[in-house]
Design an enzyme around this catalytic site. Structure first.
Site, PDB file in Angstrom:
ATOM      1  N   ASP A   1       0.779  -1.246   0.000  1.00 33.95           N
ATOM      2  CA  ASP A   1       0.000   0.000   0.000  1.00 33.95           C
ATOM      3  C   ASP A   1       0.811   1.297   0.000  1.00 33.95           C
ATOM      4  O   ASP A   1       0.517   2.203  -0.749  1.00 33.95           O
ATOM      5  CB  ASP A   1      -0.996   0.004   1.175  1.00 33.95           C
ATOM      6  CG  ASP A   1      -0.428  -0.519   2.492  1.00 33.95           C
ATOM      7  OD1 ASP A   1       0.770  -0.861   2.547  1.00 33.95           O
ATOM      8  OD2 ASP A   1      -1.202  -0.601   3.467  1.00 33.95           O
TER       9      ASP A   1
ATOM     10  N   PHE B   1       9.203   3.318   6.361  1.00 31.38           N
ATOM     11  CA  PHE B   1       7.743   3.206   6.433  1.00 31.38           C
ATOM     12  C   PHE B   1       7.190   4.071   7.556  1.00 31.38           C
ATOM     13  O   PHE B   1       6.175   4.739   7.394  1.00 31.38           O
ATOM     14  CB  PHE B   1       7.306   1.744   6.624  1.00 31.38           C
ATOM     15  CG  PHE B   1       7.184   1.002   5.332  1.00 31.38           C
ATOM     16  CD1 PHE B   1       6.157   1.311   4.445  1.00 31.38           C
ATOM     17  CD2 PHE B   1       8.092   0.022   4.982  1.00 31.38           C
ATOM     18  CE1 PHE B   1       6.041   0.641   3.235  1.00 31.38           C
ATOM     19  CE2 PHE B   1       7.992  -0.648   3.769  1.00 31.38           C
ATOM     20  CZ  PHE B   1       6.963  -0.337   2.894  1.00 31.38           C
TER      21      PHE B   1
ATOM     22  N   GLU C   1      10.630 -15.948   2.193  1.00 34.90           N
ATOM     23  CA  GLU C   1      11.454 -14.773   1.891  1.00 34.90           C
ATOM     24  C   GLU C   1      12.585 -14.781   2.913  1.00 34.90           C
ATOM     25  O   GLU C   1      12.701 -13.911   3.768  1.00 34.90           O
ATOM     26  CB  GLU C   1      10.614 -13.483   2.032  1.00 34.90           C
ATOM     27  CG  GLU C   1      11.336 -12.228   1.531  1.00 34.90           C
ATOM     28  CD  GLU C   1      10.550 -10.937   1.847  1.00 34.90           C
ATOM     29  OE1 GLU C   1       9.558 -10.996   2.601  1.00 34.90           O
ATOM     30  OE2 GLU C   1      10.951  -9.877   1.351  1.00 34.90           O
TER      31      GLU C   1
ATOM     32  N   HIS D   1       6.917 -14.232  -2.810  1.00 34.78           N
ATOM     33  CA  HIS D   1       8.375 -14.440  -2.891  1.00 34.78           C
ATOM     34  C   HIS D   1       8.767 -15.890  -3.124  1.00 34.78           C
ATOM     35  O   HIS D   1       9.347 -16.203  -4.147  1.00 34.78           O
ATOM     36  CB  HIS D   1       9.107 -13.895  -1.657  1.00 34.78           C
ATOM     37  CG  HIS D   1       9.033 -12.409  -1.541  1.00 34.78           C
ATOM     38  ND1 HIS D   1       9.653 -11.588  -2.443  1.00 34.78           N
ATOM     39  CD2 HIS D   1       8.397 -11.600  -0.661  1.00 34.78           C
ATOM     40  CE1 HIS D   1       9.415 -10.326  -2.113  1.00 34.78           C
ATOM     41  NE2 HIS D   1       8.628 -10.313  -1.039  1.00 34.78           N
TER      42      HIS D   1
HETATM   43 ZN   LIG Z   1       5.816  -8.130   0.064  1.00 39.88          ZN
END
Ligand SMILES: [Zn+2]
Ligand SMILES: *[C@@H]1O[C@H](CO)[C@@H](O)[C@H](O)[C@H]1NC(C)=O
Ligand SMILES: *[C@@H]1O[C@H](CO)[C@@H](O)[C@H](O)[C@H]1NC(C)=O
Ligand SMILES: *[C@@H]1O[C@H](CO)[C@@H](O)[C@H](O)[C@H]1NC(C)=O
Ligand SMILES: *[C@@H]1O[C@H](CO)[C@@H](O)[C@H](O)[C@H]1NC(C)=O
Length: 506
Positions: free
Chosen positions: A109, A206, A354, A379
């Protein structure tokens, strides 16, 4: 299709037999050719039929690729931050940018839009306050009154005043930009020497963006701008992993999760009304994997309600955050089994594998994601080390969402030619290409990741058929219903035919 599939196998087997019984000292060149064909037909797109125009374009593309591979500064062998200007100047890249890529199925997002837009547009809006933390980071908030101090951030300044005092704001804007993205002109190996360092900076970026993007007017504009960025990159559909956080207004009042989801729905509608050749977007609700089991149960309950109330926009559920630091999926087995126990549909789209922590609890996520009937694997970087998981993923058509640049920046792989998904692509495992957090990595839309996948992972043998298959995969493995998929494919096909016609005969 089935008959065509059998032929190379049969021919190879027959030749192999002749060879073994014949006892020739030099291997039969026909056998060699058959084996080469067999391997080539197994790769992603290896059996895609091409039209005459597509074959022309394929030949052009092959020549470009052969030139690219001879370069001393071969971009897929370099860190993306150093390679970006080379990639963007490459003729293959300009072709990939124009190419209709289908859907972007793994994007988060708050990393959809170039940070430059956040800095030049959003931070110049009125009522924007900034605070410099005692750990050299930065926080923002929009407010109609002076904000309260934060634990590690004692002094807020009105950005407008700060800029007026400075006169020349270039340095301030550059340092804001640097706080909001991992991309840097410095040597990336020196700036991010380890996975811990790069993940800490990633999470910090973030937090820095949080107060900007969760302000209601910015939230709407950010998402619209994000759709525009993918649309401009010739993507027709998006599945967005979204935290659905509390969104705030200037007076400090906040909105609930359902409001946030409805806003995504409304902005998507607005965008598709303004761009009828964009198919749309759906939301995968995500929660950080650092939460405890009681929070997880509550969030899964909420996800089931949202899935029931907003079936059009809501695609399903996932956990986000660094796998190596968060809890393994198995810790949440009770919460994640709630939908199945109640006979309620809540599709899962788990990030799994991942990691390079082979054999740890976290490394078990791949198999566990399949036990929980995940619809796709985010992933799947570790999939090659899990033959059972790999086999299940293939048999159940659970596609792996490959995000090459993300894996490189987050230090799972250095040289894209060594990316494990190269092996998946060479055997036609179900895969899609996506960009994860393009704004954090200094990429835009999907094209840079397609470049790395096509040139770096795919090598010389992967051709136009592979690109076509990857685009088709991105719709076939989406959360859209079969009927919607047909419509999306038809829309994509029109764009694809136009692209081929315009580029085959240059
Ligand atoms: Zn991701
Ligand atoms: C503002 O500062 C930057 C960097 O310090 C400098 O490169 C630029 O020329 C300055 N701009 C003006 C208008 O003085
Ligand atoms: C973030 O901004 C602060 C304050 O301007 C600056 O000191 C720091 O170097 C920036 N962080 C990064 C990673 O550039
Ligand atoms: C779980 O986390 C929440 C929120 O951080 C907290 O309020 C709650 O006490 C925790 N529950 C348990 C059992 O630790
Ligand atoms: C996974 O799917 C199987 C077969 O449909 C079903 O029996 C099982 O309950 C599902 N498990 C979960 C956790 O959804």
């Amino acid at each position: 299709m089935a008959a065509r599939l059998q032929r190379p196998h049969a021919a190879a087997a027959c030749l192999l037999l002749c060879c073994l019984t014949g006892g020739l000292s030099v291997p039969d060149p026909r056998l060699r050719e058959a084996l080469i064909q067999l391997e080539s037909s197994m790769q992603t797109g290896g059996r895609v039929a091409l039209t005459d125009a597509e074959r022309r374009l394929d030949t052009r593309l092959l020549k470009m690729k052969q030139r690219e591979i001879l370069r001393a500064d071969f971009p897929p062998a370099m860190h993306f931050f150093k390679a970006r200007h080379l990639i963007r100047a490459s003729p293959i890249f300009s072709l990939l940018q124009k190419m209709p890529k289908g859907g972007a199925l793994h994007v988060h997002d708050f990393s959809m839009v170039d940070v430059e837009w956040l800095v030049k547009d959003v931070t110049y809006r009125p009522h924007c306050y900034v605070c410099f933390t005692d750990s050299q980071s930065i926080r923002f908030i929009f407010s109609c009154r002076w904000p309260k101090p934060l634990p590690r951030c004692s002094q807020w300044s009105l950005l407008e005043n700060l800029r007026a005092e400075m006169g020349n704001t270039t340095d301030l804007d550059d340092s804001i930009t640097a706080n909001l993205t991992l991309f840097t002109d410095r040597d990336p190996e020196a700036a991010y020497p380890s996975q811990d360092v790069v993940w800490d900076r990633f999470e910090e970026a973030f937090r820095a963006a949080w107060g900007l993007v969760t302000y209601a007017p910015v939230f709407r504009d950010y998402y619209y701008q994000g759709l525009r960025q993918f649309y401009t990159d010739n993507v027709v559909y998006l599945e967005l992993r979204a935290l659905l956080p509390e969104i705030y207004e200037l007076d400090g009042s906040t909105h609930d999760t359902a409001w946030t989801l409805k806003t995504y729905r409304d902005v998507t509608r607005q965008f598709t009304e303004n761009h009828p050749d964009f198919f749309g977007a759906r939301i995968i609700y995500t929660v950080n994997r650092g939460v405890n089991t009681s929070v997880m149960s509550r969030v899964v309950e909420e996800a089931m309600e949202l899935q029931r109330d907003f079936p059009d926009i809501m695609a399903g559920f996932d956990l986000v955050g660094r796998e190596d630091r968060g809890r393994p999926l198995w810790d949440f087995r009770d919460a994640l089994s709630l939908p199945a126990q109640r006979g309620i549909t809540l599709p899962f789209f788990f990030h799994a594998g991942e990691t390079d922590l082979e054999g740890t609890e976290v490394d078990q996520n791949l198999l566990d994601s399949l036990l929980f009937n995940t619809s796709r694997i985010g992933h799947g970087f570790a999939l090659l080390r899990h033959p059972v998981a790999k086999d299940l993923s293939r048999k159940r058509r659970v596609a792996v969402e490959v995000c090459p640049i993300s894996n490189q920046v987050l230090k799972l792989v250095k040289d894209m030619r060594n990316h494990p998904a190269a092996a998946l692509m060479s055997e036609g495992h179900p895969v899609v290409i996506s960009s994860d957090d393009p704004a954090m990595f200094g990429a835009s839309g999907l094209s840079e990741d397609f470049y790395e996948a096509f040139v770096g992972l795919g090598g010389v043998r992967s051709r136009l058929g592979s690109l076509k298959q990857l685009a088709i995969n991105s719709i076939r493995y989406s959360s859209l219903t079969p009927k919607q998929q047909e419509k999306a494919l038809a829309l994509w096909q029109r764009k694809w035919d136009k692209f081929v016609a315009e580029n085959a005969f240059l």
